[in-house]
Structure formats: structure tokens, C-alpha cells
Write an enzyme that holds these catalytic residues in place. Structure first.
Site, PDB file in Angstrom:
ATOM      1  N   THR A 320      25.183  72.554   8.635  1.00  0.00           N
ATOM      2  CA  THR A 320      23.749  72.706   8.644  1.00  0.00           C
ATOM      3  C   THR A 320      23.543  73.881   8.159  1.00  0.00           C
ATOM      4  O   THR A 320      24.009  75.030   8.262  1.00  0.00           O
ATOM      5  CB  THR A 320      23.331  72.435  10.269  1.00  0.00           C
ATOM      6  OG1 THR A 320      21.764  72.529  10.261  1.00  0.00           O
ATOM      7  CG2 THR A 320      23.960  73.479  11.091  1.00  0.00           C
ATOM      8  N   HIS A 372      36.048  73.374  22.752  1.00  0.00           N
ATOM      9  CA  HIS A 372      37.132  74.179  23.279  1.00  0.00           C
ATOM     10  C   HIS A 372      38.177  73.235  23.947  1.00  0.00           C
ATOM     11  O   HIS A 372      39.139  73.616  24.012  1.00  0.00           O
ATOM     12  CB  HIS A 372      36.737  75.177  23.972  1.00  0.00           C
ATOM     13  CG  HIS A 372      37.621  76.441  24.080  1.00  0.00           C
ATOM     14  ND1 HIS A 372      38.978  76.468  23.392  1.00  0.00           N
ATOM     15  CD2 HIS A 372      37.459  77.878  24.100  1.00  0.00           C
ATOM     16  CE1 HIS A 372      39.288  77.551  23.325  1.00  0.00           C
ATOM     17  NE2 HIS A 372      38.647  78.354  23.966  1.00  0.00           N
TER      18      HIS A 372
END
Length: 401
Positions: A320, A372
Site C-alpha cells: 500500500t 507475529h
């Protein structure tokens, strides 16, 4: 005999849609393939067109109603266009004939009617002289026509200029579109179901900018007008980095990790109705020119609401670019089930220390948000460093080193 106008067949991932806009009214003459209605789903706006020349007989689903896949939304009478138009005023019929003779696209015709512009006053730049929506947007009336238009419609200006009393606190309440609702749901899903973390770095854009400056004209001539932008470099760099760090290109499915042996890179595109992410399939096998061409095509189709479900499904990684709007630094949100998203930002001249000297360089901050649960901090940091190294030395993209 009436023909049933049905909603399109929605993919399995879409339960229903809603009627966004009816382009034609009951009794109005319609030409074959003219847009009848826009149906908004969670992901795209689908256009339903007329099956033949005729008349819209009855609207069964007004604007705002929910529709299911293949549900009947209207009734249509084929071949009734001539009879419906005979009762029109001569001036209106003449205008309609003039518009058709001048070859006006449906979107342009609607805009001409809304703005009260004669089709004969607009020069068509489309194929075969067709007047396009862009022609109407760019149309500027001649100076001599302006006073005449003002005289012809003396009440327009006073009606538009509504005086608001001093201190008035004005509010406007509008329903949220289905697309915006879905975007909101996806953003909440990403924040609630992933262990999202963001790591940052900065990249010297001078090597890429110099390369682009040197070859942009030759590139455009060699590839049929396709322009050389920055996104192509980042897509190629991302593909190379994804090969080195497969966890960043993977996704979580229940208790399983799915490692994708291909790089389908989504490129976020902003539209008036919200952010959409069309996907570059097998981006690792695409040339720089093909990437730039496809991104431009997606941008134009997104602006016109013409992206299909297939264009936006899948994707293993997303890029993006908030820098086009002036963003200096941000933390992009994941696009589940993907595990990472790269954020590009504004290029800004900054003083940098180079070999003990202060040098002004065009720098860009990069952000990598990642899940994560799957991607360790070490891999995320090294992945972003790999992109930085490839952009600062573009030859490495070609050599894959």
C-alpha cells in the site's frame, strides 16, 4: 412478453447484495447493454445491463433493498423502445437522436443529462469519436455560452446558494455502504484475530529515481505508452524478498501454516467508495512493464467500479502506498489471511550522513506490519532490510542477488 431482470450470480463468499442505483426508471426506453442498475456487494459493485432494446416495465427491488443471488429485481419488455419514445417531446427526441448519432457512452449520457450539457458541444475522444465520461468531466463551455446559460437558468444560482444562519451546527446522516461496512469488519477482524506488529526502516530513493529519469522516456516508447513508476520496483523487490523469507508469504489456516509457492501481490487502490486490493497474479514472473501496465489498468477499472471479484480474491502479500496522499509514516493493517503488508510513504529530502559527510537525499520511510504468530521479528526486520537493499541497488533486482 416480460423478461425478468435478475441479480448476478454471487460467489460463495458473498451472501447477498443491495440495490445501489437505478439508472433507468419505469417506462423509460433502454438500449441493449445500457446499465439498468448497480448492485453493491461486500466487495464490488456489480452492473446489470439491458438484455436488448426495450422498456423498463416494473422495478421490483427499489434502491436500498437487499437482493439474493439470481433474484428478480425488475421486469423488462423487449422491443418497446420505439413506442415508449414516441410520446416524448420533439425537442427531447431530437436531443436523444443527436446523442445517439454522436455515439455517447452510457456513463457520459447520464452525466450530460445531469449537467444539462448538449452532446453536440462535447468533443469525443473515445474510439471512433465516442464521447466518454472523461470528455464530459473535462468539458469547459465557451466564454460566450456562459452568460447565455446563466440567463437561461436564472434560478439555479440562488437555489444552490443556501444561507446557513451563523452558528448553525449542521449534521448529515447517511447509511454506510456495504463496501464500507465490509472494510470496517475486515479491519476489526485483523486487529482482533492477529498478533500484529510493525517494523520500520528507511530507503534512499536516489538510485531508483536516477534510473527512472534515465530510462522513463525510452521505457514508455518501448512498451506502448506504459509509464515507469516506483511501484514496479517495489513489487519486484517484494517478490525477491518473499522468496528469501517464505514465512512472510505464508498464511495461517486453523492450526496449519500454508506456504505459498507463488507470489500473488495485492496493490491497494483508493476509490471514492473505499480501499480495494486487486491482485497481481504470479507477480514473480511478470516484467516491470507488465506490472506497471496491470497496476494502471486496475486503477482505471477501480475508479469506474469495474473490478471483478476474481481481480480481488486471493493474494499472498499486499503493498500500500500512502505516500501518494502525503503520508510520511503509518502502520498499515494486515489483509487477512495474509501475514504481512508493506507500507510505502512520501519521498522527502532529508540530510543524511554519508561517509562522514552530510548529504541531502530523497528518503522514504518503509513500514512492514506482520502477524507475529507466524513471522518472527528477526525475519520481519531482515525482510524489510532485503527490500531496502534491493531498492537502493536496483541492479540486484535484475540479478536476484
Amino acid at each position: 412478453m416480460s423478461i425478468e431482470i435478475k441479480a448476478p450470480t454471487f460467489p460463495e463468499s458473498i451472501a447477498d447484495g443491495s440495490i445501489a442505483t437505478w439508472h433507468k426508471q419505469v417506462g423509460e426506453a433502454v438500449l441493449r447493454d445500457e446499465p439498468l442498475v448497480d448492485i453493491e456487494t461486500d466487495k464490488v459493485v456489480l452492473e446489470v445491463v439491458a438484455p436488448a432494446d426495450g422498456v423498463l416495465k416494473e422495478i421490483l427491488k427499489p434502491e436500498g433493498d437487499t437482493v439474493l443471488s439470481d433474484e428478480v429485481v425488475a421486469l423488462f419488455v423487449e422491443g418497446g423502445a420505439a413506442s415508449a419514445s414516441t410520446g416524448a417531446a420533439p425537442a427531447e427526441a431530437e436531443s436523444s437522436a443527436s446523442t445517439q448519432d454522436l455515439k455517447v457512452s452510457p456513463a457520459a449520457r447520464k452525466m450530460l443529462e445531469e449537467k444539462g450539457i448538449e452532446a453536440s458541444a462535447v468533443t469525443g475522444t473515445g474510439k471512433g469519436g465516442v464521447i466518454t465520461k472523461e470528455d464530459v468531466v473535462n468539458y469547459k463551455p465557451a466564454a460566450s455560452a456562459a452568460p447565455a446559460a446563466a440567463a437561461a437558468k436564472p434560478n439555479v444560482a440562488p437555489a444552490a446558494a443556501v444561507d446557513v444562519p451563523a452558528g448553525e451546527r449542521v449534521e448529515k446522516r447517511v447509511p454506510m455502504t456495504r463496501l464500507r461496512k465490509r472494510i470496517a469488519e475486515r479491519l476489526l477482524e485483523a486487529t482482533h484475530t492477529t498478533a500484529m506488529l510493525t517494523t520500520f526502516n528507511e530507503v534512499n530513493m536516489k538510485p531508483v529515481m536516477d534510473l527512472r529519469s534515465q530510462y522513463k522516456d525510452l521505457f514508455e516508447k518501448s512498451h506502448n505508452g506504459t509509464r515507469l513508476g516506483f511501484m514496479g520496483f517495489f513489487v519486484k523487490a517484494a517478490c525477491e524478498a518473499l522468496k528469501r523469507f517464505p514465512a512472510v508469504n505464508a498464511s495461517i489456516d486453523g492450526d496449519d501454516i500454508v506456504y505459498h509457492g507463488f507470489q500473488d501481490v495485492g496493490v491497494a487502490v483508493s476509490t471514492e467508495k473505499g480501499l480495494v486490493v486487486p491482485v497481481l497474479r504470479d507477480a514473480e514472473n511478470m516484467s516491470m512493464a507488465k506490472i506497471e501496465e496491470k497496476i494502471r489498468e486496475y486503477g482505471l477499472r477501480a475508479k469506474d467500479g469495474k473490478l471483478s471479484m476474481e481481480d480481488m480474491t486471493g493474494g499472498t502479500f499486499t503493498i500500500t502506498n500512502g505516500g501518494v496522499f502525503g503520508s510520511l509514516l503509518s502502520t498499515p493493517i494486515l489483509n487477512p489471511p495474509q501475514t504481512a503488508i508493506l507500507g510505502m510513504h512520501k519521498i522527502q529530502d532529508r540530510p543524511m550522513a554519508v561517509n562522514g559527510e552530510v548529504v541531502i537525499l530523497p528518503m522514504m520511510y518503509l513500514a512492514l506490519s506482520y502477524d507475529h504468530r507466524l513471522v518472527d521479528g528477526k525475519d520481519a526486520v531482515q525482510f524489510l532490510v532485503a527490500i531496502k537493499d534491493l531498492i537502493e541497488d536496483p541492479a540486484r533486482i535484475l540479478l536476484e542477488v
